[in-house]
Design an enzyme around this catalytic site. Structure first.
Site, short mmCIF file in Angstrom:
data_model
loop_
_atom_site.label_atom_id
_atom_site.label_comp_id
_atom_site.label_asym_id
_atom_site.label_seq_id
_atom_site.Cartn_x
_atom_site.Cartn_y
_atom_site.Cartn_z
N ASP A 119 1.76 10.15 13.83
CA ASP A 119 2.36 8.82 13.80
C ASP A 119 3.85 8.88 13.54
O ASP A 119 4.46 9.96 13.53
CB ASP A 119 1.65 7.94 12.76
N ASP B 167 2.51 11.61 9.07
CA ASP B 167 1.44 11.87 8.10
C ASP B 167 0.04 11.58 8.64
O ASP B 167 -0.95 11.99 8.05
CB ASP B 167 1.70 11.14 6.76
N ARG B 168 -0.06 10.87 9.76
CA ARG B 168 -1.40 10.58 10.31
C ARG B 168 -1.74 11.55 11.44
O ARG B 168 -0.86 12.18 12.02
CB ARG B 168 -1.45 9.16 10.87
N LYS C 96 -0.58 12.59 2.96
CA LYS C 96 -1.40 13.02 4.08
C LYS C 96 -0.49 13.75 5.08
O LYS C 96 0.72 13.57 5.06
CB LYS C 96 -2.10 11.83 4.71
N GLU D 44 -8.55 9.45 4.67
CA GLU D 44 -8.71 8.01 4.85
C GLU D 44 -9.14 7.75 6.29
O GLU D 44 -8.72 8.46 7.21
CB GLU D 44 -7.40 7.28 4.60
N GLU D 45 -9.90 6.67 6.45
CA GLU D 45 -10.36 6.30 7.79
C GLU D 45 -9.21 5.96 8.73
O GLU D 45 -9.36 5.97 9.93
CB GLU D 45 -11.36 5.14 7.73
N SER D 46 -8.05 5.65 8.14
CA SER D 46 -6.89 5.24 8.93
C SER D 46 -6.12 6.44 9.47
O SER D 46 -4.90 6.38 9.61
CB SER D 46 -5.98 4.37 8.06
N SER E 155 6.08 4.15 8.64
CA SER E 155 4.91 4.84 9.19
C SER E 155 4.74 4.57 10.68
O SER E 155 5.65 4.78 11.46
CB SER E 155 3.67 4.44 8.39
N HIS E 156 3.58 4.03 11.06
CA HIS E 156 3.27 3.81 12.46
C HIS E 156 3.75 2.46 12.96
O HIS E 156 3.59 2.14 14.14
CB HIS E 156 1.76 3.88 12.64
N ARG F 144 -8.99 -6.45 7.66
CA ARG F 144 -9.65 -5.25 8.15
C ARG F 144 -11.12 -5.31 7.77
O ARG F 144 -11.46 -5.56 6.61
CB ARG F 144 -9.04 -3.99 7.55
N THR G 63 -7.81 2.21 -1.19
CA THR G 63 -6.97 2.53 -0.03
C THR G 63 -5.54 2.83 -0.46
O THR G 63 -4.98 2.14 -1.30
CB THR G 63 -6.98 1.32 0.92
N LYS H 179 10.30 4.28 0.27
CA LYS H 179 9.29 4.63 -0.73
C LYS H 179 9.85 5.69 -1.65
O LYS H 179 10.53 6.62 -1.19
CB LYS H 179 8.08 5.13 0.07
N ASP I 126 5.92 8.73 11.01
CA ASP I 126 6.50 9.59 9.98
C ASP I 126 5.72 10.88 9.78
O ASP I 126 5.97 11.62 8.82
CB ASP I 126 6.60 8.82 8.65
N THR J 272 0.82 -1.21 0.00
CA THR J 272 0.00 0.00 0.00
C THR J 272 0.86 1.26 0.00
O THR J 272 0.48 2.28 -0.56
CB THR J 272 -0.90 0.02 1.27
C1 G1P Z 1 -2.92 1.26 5.88
C2 G1P Z 1 -4.20 2.07 5.87
C3 G1P Z 1 -4.28 2.91 4.61
C4 G1P Z 1 -3.02 3.78 4.51
C5 G1P Z 1 -1.79 2.91 4.60
C6 G1P Z 1 -0.52 3.76 4.64
O1 G1P Z 1 -2.90 0.38 4.77
O2 G1P Z 1 -5.32 1.25 5.97
O3 G1P Z 1 -5.42 3.70 4.66
O4 G1P Z 1 -3.01 4.48 3.28
O5 G1P Z 1 -1.83 2.13 5.79
O6 G1P Z 1 -0.50 4.61 5.75
P1 G1P Z 1 -3.33 -1.17 4.87
O7 G1P Z 1 -2.49 -1.80 5.94
O8 G1P Z 1 -4.78 -1.17 5.25
O9 G1P Z 1 -3.08 -1.70 3.49
ZN ZN Z 2 2.49 7.34 8.48
#
Ligand code: G1P
Ligand code: ZN
Length: 552
Positions: A286, A290-291, A385, A372-374, A121-122, A505, A353, A134, A288, A22
């Site tokens: 988070d 972005d959240r 983001k 995004e919901e995340s 990320s997180h 999920r 997503t 990335k 990095d 993703t």
């Molecule tokens: C998750 C989140 C998605 C986000 C991604 C990167 O991906 O659900 O919204 O863009 O992290 O931060 P997933 O693990 O669901 O593929």
């Molecule tokens: Zn992140």
């Protein structure tokens, strides 16, 4: 550095497991630390983005990461490889630090040929945690699938990579220019360009006045990359009292924590706003940067609701005063923002997503906000983001409306109705079992409409596909959607960012135009949808789990 740094061509062979998910390539740190793993992937990126024959000649790249374990080593390797591949210049954040949105801002402001962002990320950091890499394109956003696929294909054929021989590591702690082989390395302030973008968007005078009036804030940087950004902007520039930013020092292992800003992983902050010493506003970001998670005294704002509230109120901030072109949300995000967009008569888009799907819509001026919901929210100011941006937009709205977060949310629900929302994650489950669950769901799709499950009747079911309105590309298999006649929806998809087993999920939502009727607890309000989703997918039977690991 010895003057004789020469380019060394190292023989290598493809390494398994370099398919990006993703959000770029994300793996356990130890996997990234295997011999040649990082080098092969970086060379594959350079081979794809470089000029055939003379590689990165004339190119400028941005480079930085969230400071997690291995960030410092990886930066040195990438610099030596960029030099060996002929890059003209690399802009690197001091000490190798750039938050993801700041990297996007640097790529755009300095018009680089893209950049490399080091982050998982997180996901937890450390030698036993995760690492990631990335490539972002010159527009500043994550590479679209055509490019990530090309990079992946390249990883499968790679036979050599290039790196400087006998070059010492660079000292990245002082701002300024230095050279590495024939390449210029420019060490930049990681915060400056980003802070400038924020200054242009928001009414910093109004924000200073807000803090002067005694407004209280807690921002939890969770020992990850946003600490220096939040301190510089919220405390030093806007005058939030010292200590408003908590856990502000980035640590290589993020202090052993899990910097995912949601009610589960940022529970201490949630407890704070629910308790007697609650500040007026609280937020977290988070690993990095972005959240975001938005909290007010006694209230948690779901990311889906936050996107809707921001869509309705963004024009209160100077950067959005002219109104919005539209709003895009990832498919599993609740439909709350759509209701606002409809009322405003602006565009709405439902994308798969992953932030990379928003890039074309933003570039084409079709949308201004995305979410995004995340816990990801952002706008056309960068192509990622942006956690701190969401915090500042909320603060700007609060400074203008002079109402509480809870007051704004209640008023929003009264006006638009409420989309109750929860996401249930089943983490680290057996991959084959999770895939079997999805396959079976898939096979049932056509037969579901008209059937009832615990009082809810399916109205439609499909496997989400997205046609990009800008470049015409089609993304299929992006998650199973089940719609119910009762204004409810369940969505199923497998995570593309996990590094162990599989993560299922399940996204659950229900619209209610009179929120008083269903009460305040989403788990209760959604009980029937949760039950129906469990029955339809046979979650317990497939995964051997009665309960999700995480509910957000
Ligand atoms: C998750 C989140 C998605 C986000 C991604 C990167 O991906 O659900 O919204 O863009 O992290 O931060 P997933 O693990 O669901 O593929
Ligand atoms: Zn992140």
């Amino acid at each position: 550095m010895p003057a004789a740094a020469t380019v060394k061509t190292v023989e290598t062979t493809p390494i398994e497991g370099q398919k990006p998910g993703t959000s770029g390539l994300r793996k356990q740190t130890r996997v990234f630390m295997q011999p040649d793993f990082l080098e092969n992937y970086v060379q594959a990126i350079f081979d794809v983005i470089g000029n055939p024959g003379n590689e990165l000649a004339g190119m400028t790249l941005a480079l930085g990461g969230d400071g997690r374990y291995f960030n410092d080593r990886a930066i040195q390797v990438i610099l030596k490889m960029a030099a060996a591949n002929g890059a003209a210049r690399v802009l690197v954040g001091r000490d190798g630090i750039l938050s993801t949105p700041a990297a996007s801002a640097v790529i755009r402001a300095r018009k680089t040929d893209g950049g490399l962002i080091l982050s998982a990320s997180h996901n937890p950091a450390g030698e036993d945690g995760d690492f990631g890499l990335k490539y972002n394109i010159p527009a500043g956003g994550p590479a679209p699938e055509a490019i990530t696929e090309a990079i992946y294909r390249r990883t499968q054929e790679i036979t050599t990579y290039r790196i400087l021989d006998e070059a010492d590591d660079l000292d990245l702690s002082a701002l300024g220019e230095t050279t590495l082989g024939g390449m210029t390395v420019e060490i930049i302030d990681p915060v400056a360009i980003y802070a400038g973008v924020m200054r242009d968007l928001f009414d910093f005078d109004a924000l200073r006045a807000l803090f002067k009036s005694g407004f209280t804030l807690r921002f939890d940087a969770m020992h990850a990359v946003t600490g220096p950004y939040a301190k510089a902007i919220l405390e030093d520039e806007l005058g939030a009292p010292a200590g408003s930013v908590m856990n502000a020092t980035p640590l290589p292992d993020f202090g052993g924590g899990h910097p995912d800003p949601n009610p589960v992983w940022a529970k201490p902050l949630l407890d704070l706003v629910m308790g007697p010493d609650a500040p007026d506003f609280a937020a977290a970001s988070d690993g990095d940067g972005d959240r975001n998670m938005i909290l007010g005294r006694g209230v948690y704002v779901t990311p889906s609701d936050s996107l809707a509230v921001l869509t309705a109120n963004a024009p209160l901030a100077p950067g959005y005063a002219k109104g919005l072109a539209g709003v895009a949300r990832s498919m599993p995000t609740s439909r709350a923002a759509d209701r606002v967009a409809k009322r405003l008569g602006i565009n709405t888009f439902e994308t798969p997503t992953g932030w990379k799907f928003f890039g074309n819509l933003l570039d084409a001026g079709l949308v201004t906000l995305c979410g995004e919901e995340s816990a990801g929210t952002g706008s056309d100011h960068v192509r990622e983001k942006d956690g701190l941006w969401a915090v500042l937009l909320w603060l700007n709205i609060l400074a203008e409306r002079r109402e509480s977060v809870a007051g704004i949310l209640q008023a929003h629900w009264r006006e638009y109705g409420r989309d109750y929302y929860t996401r249930h994650d089943y983490e680290g489950v057996d991959k084959a079992a999770a895939e079997a669950l999805m396959d079976e769901l898939h096979q049932q799709l056509a037969a579901l409409p008209g059937k009832s499950f615990g009082g809810l009747t399916v109205s439609a079911a499909d496997d989400f596909a997205y046609d990009d309105p800008v470049d015409g590309s089609r993304a299929t298999g992006q998650g199973i959607r089940i719609f119910f006649q009762e204004n409810a929806r369940a969505v199923f998809r497998l995570s593309g960012t996990g590094t162990v087993g599989a993560t299922l999920r399940v996204y659950l939502e229900r619209f209610e135009d009179d929120p008083a009727r269903l009460g305040d607890d989403p788990q209760e309000a959604l009980a029937a949808v949760i039950k129906a989703a469990g029955e339809i997918a046979g979650i317990a039977a497939h995964l051997g789990r009665e309960e999700p690991d995480v509910r957000t």
